[in-house]
Write an enzyme that holds these catalytic residues in place. Structure first.
Site, mmCIF file in Angstrom:
data_model
loop_
_atom_site.group_PDB
_atom_site.id
_atom_site.type_symbol
_atom_site.label_atom_id
_atom_site.label_comp_id
_atom_site.label_asym_id
_atom_site.label_seq_id
_atom_site.Cartn_x
_atom_site.Cartn_y
_atom_site.Cartn_z
ATOM 1 N N CYS A 1 41.227 -21.843 39.739
ATOM 2 C CA CYS A 1 41.160 -23.000 39.103
ATOM 3 C C CYS A 1 41.848 -23.867 38.382
ATOM 4 O O CYS A 1 42.164 -25.324 38.231
ATOM 5 C CB CYS A 1 39.675 -23.266 39.457
ATOM 6 S SG CYS A 1 38.444 -22.929 40.527
ATOM 7 N N HIS B 1 39.173 -29.819 35.668
ATOM 8 C CA HIS B 1 38.540 -29.238 36.992
ATOM 9 C C HIS B 1 37.574 -28.984 37.502
ATOM 10 O O HIS B 1 36.471 -30.078 36.829
ATOM 11 C CB HIS B 1 38.463 -27.658 37.109
ATOM 12 C CG HIS B 1 38.258 -26.631 37.854
ATOM 13 N ND1 HIS B 1 38.812 -27.362 39.854
ATOM 14 C CD2 HIS B 1 37.378 -26.253 38.272
ATOM 15 C CE1 HIS B 1 37.367 -26.589 40.022
ATOM 16 N NE2 HIS B 1 37.021 -25.891 39.756
ATOM 17 N N ASN C 1 34.763 -28.933 45.593
ATOM 18 C CA ASN C 1 35.720 -27.828 45.110
ATOM 19 C C ASN C 1 36.874 -27.667 45.200
ATOM 20 O O ASN C 1 36.392 -26.717 45.901
ATOM 21 C CB ASN C 1 34.869 -27.130 43.984
ATOM 22 C CG ASN C 1 35.142 -25.981 42.929
ATOM 23 O OD1 ASN C 1 36.751 -25.993 43.146
ATOM 24 N ND2 ASN C 1 35.097 -25.224 42.075
#
Length: 322
Positions: free
Chosen positions: A113, A250, A280
């Site tokens: 990520c 993130h 996400n």
């Protein structure tokens, strides 16, 4: 030339939108539980056969169009991904083929990520070398293909998407500072592990595991490390948290972003978020956030901090000044 600037940005998400209620139809969860724990309402899922390279290509095409330059003018393509089409060829090589960017050399960066932060930083260095003028940095993820849909604690978080930027050489660069970290930990978050052979057999065939995370450990790791990392990084630059005009972290989940904002003493309005509608999207979340921010506010003279964190445990920040 002494640096790089961002000529254009774009993002692309699959057309199929999956709601929390859709997930509740197939796994033991609810819209209320997901929103309370993650803030996520919907996510885009690739259900039309689009793989990671396809999302990356679409985002790149949009960015090139906005930059008004041709694919053959690109010297370097970096794709950051946690969910490649395969181990070889690289997803970046497939994008290079799709775009017909014949001059460009291409490769993947896999830092989960945190990937887009690492990719932007890397492209900036190649441009600063003076050997390359134009670079494409693309963060692209099809997380859905790596999910175990029986694992509700992980599956409800993730969505698919891609973001891209076109970078070019300039006299005064946009990247003002950066700091990266890696703490090797293979247990808290892992995906795509392939076990070695234990014996010779005609039945041997590569087996890959699904995405898995220890949610509480991830939360503790992020909340312990990331606010401290941001403060120390800014202090090294002679800046305070209030010196930053916009944060793009993130997009792990909204609750984590709210925690980081509160810990830093900064209003949530300064944080670019897309996790509530996209889920996400791993490395793509920051790239999508940067594109949305560039198109919603005037960033001229503004300081923007990108902070990525993910499996590894890998994390880092890049300070941009437009």
């Amino acid at each position: 030339m002494s640096g790089s600037k961002i000529l254009a940005s774009a993002h692309y998400v699959p057309r199929d939108i999956v709601t929390n209620d859709d997930l509740a139809d197939i796994i033991d969860t609810s819209d209320e539980w997901i929103q309370v724990h993650t803030g996520i309402k919907t996510r885009h899922i690739s259900l039309q056969g689009e793989n990671t390279s396809d999302l990356a290509t679409s985002a790149a095409e949009l960015a090139l169009h906005q930059a008004n330059i041709k694919a053959e003018d690109i010297d370097l393509i970096i794709v950051t991904t946690f969910t490649p089409d395969g181990l070889a060829p690289s997803t970046a090589a497939l994008v290079q083929r799709n775009l017909q960017a014949k001059k460009a050399w291409a490769y993947d960066i896999m830092t989960a990520c945190a990937g887009f932060v690492f990719g932007l930083s890397t492209a900036d260095k190649f441009i600063k070398s003076g050997q390359y003028k134009n670079a494409l940095v693309i963060a692209s993820e099809v997380n859905s293909k790596m999910m175990d849909f029986k694992d509700r604690t992980s599956t409800v978080f993730f969505g698919d998407g891609a973001g891209a930027i076109v970078m070019t050489a300039t006299d005064e660069g946009i990247v003002k500072a950066e700091k990266m970290h890696t703490i090797g930990n293979a247990d808290v978050v892992h995906s795509g592990r392939i076990e070695p052979l234990k014996e010779l057999s005609v039945d041997n065939y590569p087996k890959i595991d699904a995405f898995s995370q220890q949610g509480r450990s991830v939360f503790n790791e992020v909340t312990t490390s990331i606010p401290q990392h941001i403060r120390e990084f800014l202090e090294e630059q002679g800046l305070t948290t209030g010196s930053i005009d916009y944060y793009i972290p993130h997009q792990a989940n909204l609750r984590l972003i709210e925690y980081i904002a509160n810990d830093l003493g900064e209003p949530i309005e300064k944080f670019s978020t897309n996790v509530t509608k996209n889920g996400n999207t791993s490395s793509a979340g920051i790239a999508i956030g940067l594109d949305e921010l560039r198109k919603s506010v005037d960033l001229n003279g503004k300081k923007v901090l990108l902070t990525g964190f993910g499996a590894g445990f890998t994390y880092g920040s890049v300070l941009l000044e437009f």
